[in-house]
Motif scaffolding. Sequence first.
Motif, PDB file in Angstrom:
ATOM      1  N   VAL A 283       0.865  -1.185   0.000  1.00 21.89           N
ATOM      2  CA  VAL A 283       0.000   0.000   0.000  1.00 21.89           C
ATOM      3  C   VAL A 283       0.901   1.234   0.000  1.00 21.89           C
ATOM      4  CG1 VAL A 283      -1.791   1.291   1.205  1.00 21.89           C
ATOM      5  CG2 VAL A 283      -1.802  -1.217   1.250  1.00 21.89           C
ATOM      6  N   PRO A 284       0.980   1.969  -1.111  1.00 19.32           N
ATOM      7  CA  PRO A 284       1.893   3.109  -1.171  1.00 19.32           C
ATOM      8  C   PRO A 284       1.445   4.244  -0.262  1.00 19.32           C
ATOM      9  CG  PRO A 284       0.498   3.057  -3.131  1.00 19.32           C
ATOM     10  CD  PRO A 284       0.216   1.785  -2.375  1.00 19.32           C
ATOM     11  N   LEU A 285       2.413   5.046   0.151  1.00 22.29           N
ATOM     12  CA  LEU A 285       2.107   6.214   0.966  1.00 22.29           C
ATOM     13  C   LEU A 285       1.607   7.333   0.060  1.00 22.29           C
ATOM     14  CD1 LEU A 285       5.287   6.232   3.241  1.00 22.29           C
ATOM     15  CD2 LEU A 285       2.975   5.554   3.895  1.00 22.29           C
ATOM     16  N   PRO A 286       0.411   7.871   0.287  1.00 23.27           N
ATOM     17  CA  PRO A 286      -0.046   9.008  -0.514  1.00 23.27           C
ATOM     18  C   PRO A 286       0.926  10.172  -0.370  1.00 23.27           C
ATOM     19  CG  PRO A 286      -1.839   8.093   0.802  1.00 23.27           C
ATOM     20  CD  PRO A 286      -0.580   7.453   1.290  1.00 23.27           C
ATOM     21  N   PRO A 287       1.245  10.883  -1.447  1.00 23.32           N
ATOM     22  CA  PRO A 287       2.216  11.981  -1.352  1.00 23.32           C
ATOM     23  C   PRO A 287       1.850  13.026  -0.312  1.00 23.32           C
ATOM     24  CG  PRO A 287       1.744  11.467  -3.648  1.00 23.32           C
ATOM     25  CD  PRO A 287       0.768  10.683  -2.828  1.00 23.32           C
ATOM     26  N   ASN A 288       0.542  13.293  -0.153  1.00 17.31           N
ATOM     27  CA  ASN A 288       0.124  14.339   0.786  1.00 17.31           C
ATOM     28  C   ASN A 288      -0.205  13.792   2.167  1.00 17.31           C
ATOM     29  OD1 ASN A 288      -2.160  12.984  -0.157  1.00 17.31           O
ATOM     30  ND2 ASN A 288      -3.497  14.742   0.178  1.00 17.31           N
ATOM     31  N   LYS A 289       0.210  12.567   2.462  1.00 16.85           N
ATOM     32  CA  LYS A 289      -0.056  11.967   3.763  1.00 16.85           C
ATOM     33  C   LYS A 289       0.707  12.719   4.852  1.00 16.85           C
ATOM     34  CE  LYS A 289      -1.037   8.443   6.643  1.00 16.85           C
ATOM     35  NZ  LYS A 289      -0.474   9.055   7.853  1.00 16.85           N
ATOM     36  N   ALA A 290       0.003  13.053   5.932  1.00 16.69           N
ATOM     37  CA  ALA A 290       0.650  13.733   7.051  1.00 16.69           C
ATOM     38  C   ALA A 290       1.801  12.898   7.588  1.00 16.69           C
ATOM     39  CB  ALA A 290      -0.371  13.997   8.156  1.00 16.69           C
ATOM     40  N   VAL A 291       2.838  13.533   8.026  1.00 11.42           N
ATOM     41  CA  VAL A 291       4.002  12.963   8.700  1.00 11.42           C
ATOM     42  C   VAL A 291       4.903  12.174   7.758  1.00 11.42           C
ATOM     43  CG1 VAL A 291       4.839  11.618  10.670  1.00 11.42           C
ATOM     44  CG2 VAL A 291       2.628  12.781  10.824  1.00 11.42           C
ATOM     45  N   VAL A 292       4.357  11.212   7.017  1.00 11.82           N
ATOM     46  CA  VAL A 292       5.198  10.279   6.266  1.00 11.82           C
ATOM     47  C   VAL A 292       5.047  10.381   4.755  1.00 11.82           C
ATOM     48  CG1 VAL A 292       5.314   8.631   8.173  1.00 11.82           C
ATOM     49  CG2 VAL A 292       3.446   8.451   6.504  1.00 11.82           C
ATOM     50  N   GLY A 293       4.134  11.223   4.242  1.00 13.47           N
ATOM     51  CA  GLY A 293       3.971  11.376   2.799  1.00 13.47           C
ATOM     52  C   GLY A 293       5.158  12.091   2.172  1.00 13.47           C
ATOM     53  N   GLU A 294       5.397  11.828   0.880  1.00 11.00           N
ATOM     54  CA  GLU A 294       6.540  12.394   0.174  1.00 11.00           C
ATOM     55  C   GLU A 294       6.550  13.915   0.232  1.00 11.00           C
ATOM     56  OE1 GLU A 294      10.050  12.471  -1.990  1.00 11.00           O
ATOM     57  OE2 GLU A 294       9.044  10.775  -1.049  1.00 11.00           O
ATOM     58  N   ASN A 295       5.368  14.521   0.194  1.00 12.97           N
ATOM     59  CA  ASN A 295       5.295  15.982   0.134  1.00 12.97           C
ATOM     60  C   ASN A 295       5.330  16.676   1.502  1.00 12.97           C
ATOM     61  OD1 ASN A 295       5.051  15.643  -2.589  1.00 12.97           O
ATOM     62  ND2 ASN A 295       2.866  16.106  -2.693  1.00 12.97           N
ATOM     63  N   ALA A 296       5.333  15.892   2.570  1.00  9.09           N
ATOM     64  CA  ALA A 296       5.218  16.496   3.902  1.00  9.09           C
ATOM     65  C   ALA A 296       6.341  17.487   4.200  1.00  9.09           C
ATOM     66  CB  ALA A 296       5.179  15.403   4.974  1.00  9.09           C
ATOM     67  N   PHE A 297       7.546  17.224   3.669  1.00  7.85           N
ATOM     68  CA  PHE A 297       8.667  18.128   3.893  1.00  7.85           C
ATOM     69  C   PHE A 297       9.347  18.475   2.571  1.00  7.85           C
ATOM     70  CE2 PHE A 297       8.075  15.717   7.788  1.00  7.85           C
ATOM     71  CZ  PHE A 297       7.962  16.738   8.710  1.00  7.85           C
ATOM     72  N   PRO A 320      11.861  18.014  10.000  1.00  8.43           N
ATOM     73  CA  PRO A 320      11.652  16.666   9.465  1.00  8.43           C
ATOM     74  C   PRO A 320      12.447  15.600  10.204  1.00  8.43           C
ATOM     75  CG  PRO A 320      12.951  18.021   7.946  1.00  8.43           C
ATOM     76  CD  PRO A 320      12.407  18.937   8.986  1.00  8.43           C
ATOM     77  N   GLU A 321      13.601  15.970  10.765  1.00  4.38           N
ATOM     78  CA  GLU A 321      14.412  15.005  11.495  1.00  4.38           C
ATOM     79  C   GLU A 321      13.670  14.429  12.702  1.00  4.38           C
ATOM     80  OE1 GLU A 321      16.811  17.785   9.176  1.00  4.38           O
ATOM     81  OE2 GLU A 321      15.348  18.118  10.811  1.00  4.38           O
ATOM     82  N   THR A 322      12.672  15.159  13.179  1.00  2.00           N
ATOM     83  CA  THR A 322      11.893  14.701  14.328  1.00  2.00           C
ATOM     84  C   THR A 322      11.300  13.330  14.082  1.00  2.00           C
ATOM     85  OG1 THR A 322      11.310  16.990  14.870  1.00  2.00           O
ATOM     86  CG2 THR A 322       9.965  15.252  15.880  1.00  2.00           C
ATOM     87  N   VAL A 323      10.842  13.091  12.856  1.00  2.00           N
ATOM     88  CA  VAL A 323      10.199  11.815  12.532  1.00  2.00           C
ATOM     89  C   VAL A 323      11.044  10.981  11.579  1.00  2.00           C
ATOM     90  CG1 VAL A 323       7.853  12.582  13.008  1.00  2.00           C
ATOM     91  CG2 VAL A 323       8.835  12.970  10.735  1.00  2.00           C
ATOM     92  N   GLY A 324      12.351  11.255  11.544  1.00  2.00           N
ATOM     93  CA  GLY A 324      13.234  10.453  10.709  1.00  2.00           C
ATOM     94  C   GLY A 324      13.222  10.819   9.248  1.00  2.00           C
ATOM     95  N   ARG A 325      12.848  12.065   8.926  1.00  4.59           N
ATOM     96  CA  ARG A 325      12.757  12.517   7.544  1.00  4.59           C
ATOM     97  C   ARG A 325      13.877  13.483   7.214  1.00  4.59           C
ATOM     98  NH1 ARG A 325       7.715  12.358   5.203  1.00  4.59           N
ATOM     99  NH2 ARG A 325       8.917  12.710   3.302  1.00  4.59           N
ATOM    100  N   GLU A 326      13.959  13.857   5.923  1.00  4.85           N
ATOM    101  CA  GLU A 326      14.836  14.920   5.464  1.00  4.85           C
ATOM    102  C   GLU A 326      14.018  15.906   4.647  1.00  4.85           C
ATOM    103  OE1 GLU A 326      18.033  13.317   3.226  1.00  4.85           O
ATOM    104  OE2 GLU A 326      19.032  12.376   4.942  1.00  4.85           O
ATOM    105  N   ARG A 327      14.412  17.155   4.690  1.00  2.98           N
ATOM    106  CA  ARG A 327      13.744  18.194   3.904  1.00  2.98           C
ATOM    107  C   ARG A 327      14.191  18.080   2.445  1.00  2.98           C
ATOM    108  NH1 ARG A 327      15.457  21.663   6.708  1.00  2.98           N
ATOM    109  NH2 ARG A 327      13.689  21.860   8.123  1.00  2.98           N
ATOM    110  N   ARG A 328      13.241  18.321   1.511  1.00  4.25           N
ATOM    111  CA  ARG A 328      13.582  18.294   0.092  1.00  4.25           C
ATOM    112  C   ARG A 328      13.099  19.571  -0.584  1.00  4.25           C
ATOM    113  NH1 ARG A 328      11.255  13.845  -3.150  1.00  4.25           N
ATOM    114  NH2 ARG A 328      12.985  14.290  -4.554  1.00  4.25           N
ATOM    115  N   LEU A 329      13.949  20.141  -1.409  1.00  4.39           N
ATOM    116  CA  LEU A 329      13.568  21.273  -2.246  1.00  4.39           C
ATOM    117  C   LEU A 329      13.530  20.768  -3.681  1.00  4.39           C
ATOM    118  CD1 LEU A 329      15.852  24.066  -0.720  1.00  4.39           C
ATOM    119  CD2 LEU A 329      13.498  23.460  -0.083  1.00  4.39           C
TER     120      LEU A 329
END
Length: 523
Positions: A283-297, A320-329
């Motif tokens: 089940v893929p993560l929706p891009p706009n999913k809160a916290v873990v979606g691709e677009n969240a950061f 984003p590091e709070t939840v194990g993510r990285e920021r993307r531009l």
Amino acid sequence: MVDLFGGNPTTPLASVLDSDDTVQLLDTTLRDGEQAPGISLSPEEKADIARALDRANVPFIEAGSACTGEGERETIRRVTDLGLDATITSFARGVQKDVDLALDCDVDGVTIVVPASDRHVEDKVGTTRDGVVETTGELVAYAKDHGLWVEVIGEDGSRADLDFLVDIAESALDAGADRTCYADTVGHASPETTFEYVSALAELGPVSTHTHDDLGLAMTNVYASLAAGADMVHGTVNGIGERAGNVALEEVAIALSHCYGVETAKLDELYPLAQKVSHSTGVPLPPNKAVVGENAFTHESGIHTDGTLKDDAMYEPYPPETVGRERRLVLGKHAGRAGVAAALDEHDVEVSDEDLAAVVQRVKTVGDRGKRVTDADLLAIAEEVQGRDRNRRVELLDLTAASGGGTPTASVRLRVDDDERVASGTGSGPVDAAVKAVRSALGPDADAQLDSYHVDAITGGTDAVVTVEVEMSYGDRSVTVATSDSDITRCSVEAMVEALDRLLVADDDGFGGTAESPPRADD
């Protein structure tokens, strides 16, 4: 005007959660989450997810329903044998046999589900209210006599008569149950109903809340429950589950931490956990999913990118590091000078103000065609604007792949600097085999990491054109490349080779000269 909470006076949630009481999480991904259509987790997948949940410090893990069958029981045993810190539980219907089957799996506890609404009492189970109350007390006593942690759920509780739901809870707690649980089984309830029902149950003893998202109110009803006195939340990773799913565990955890300072899990493990569940369930993560979606950061807008470059918190609620993510531009039609300049700087590309303006305009033109501008696109645009020749170090010359009755195989011929190299590989499919062949051809000197691989069909029919997007990293550099072709294997290999070339073009160590280097084409 909407009369929130039915006119009932409420205590501000912040003051409720500021007390000494803690909120705990019970994850039911392995039970309720797996009941979503099309999801079937293997024993190893369940064990891996349970380990990830334990790393995230989730204190309760519902490993499955022991009554489902021997295969499910074997899977639950795999989880209980892991020696996790979490309390491992099994879902059990309101019959003694289910408790016995759970005991055979060596679980720490059971969640006993009994019918609560009249349609469940009379039509589904074929019993009476008095019968449910009596059976509940007997089952709880039996489970406690066998050393189990016990929670009792009144199924379809949000559509039950509240007085009867209270009778079930009193019977369960009098018999020694550790807690009861309010269940909005079909996602039917309003926050007002949830608050009223949970308030009544909380007066009797510890109460959990189990919400579904059929009306989009799962998270709202969690907070109505907490305001009413609940101190445990059932949820699933990524919100998977029957119909519209359950409340998302990661959303509950980050919101409680960010808004109220209540820590329920190890937050920087949430994104790896989400990815593992997504991969295992398909089940893929929706891009706009809160916290873990691709677009969240991820930021594309010129205004947002410029603001983010000046202040990380400008357009983000938490790092984003709070939840194990990285920021993307990322770059597209909304890109601005600051974002493009920052992206070029990441690849050590220096441009004049005049060239930067030209690059920005071309980026916007590409974006206007509905295309996201990858790193490879940006670098190619910069090369054209500055009149620089492309200095390729890796180029795909030939690819052959085969699959069918035997093991999928692939062979590649690459130009690497001034050499031609050939290599072959086998894999679980032609794409996997081809990627392994490329890695073999490049040898140990090109130990780049494939961070993500994504495929989209951009046309229909049997001759559909697909776009493959890969993200690869090498040392402290990373690059994203997208390619399109009707052949998914060739498309994948071309994307990977292009990414490797972009990553390694500035590397001074070269590709070879070791004894382990693959053979040249003329060897």
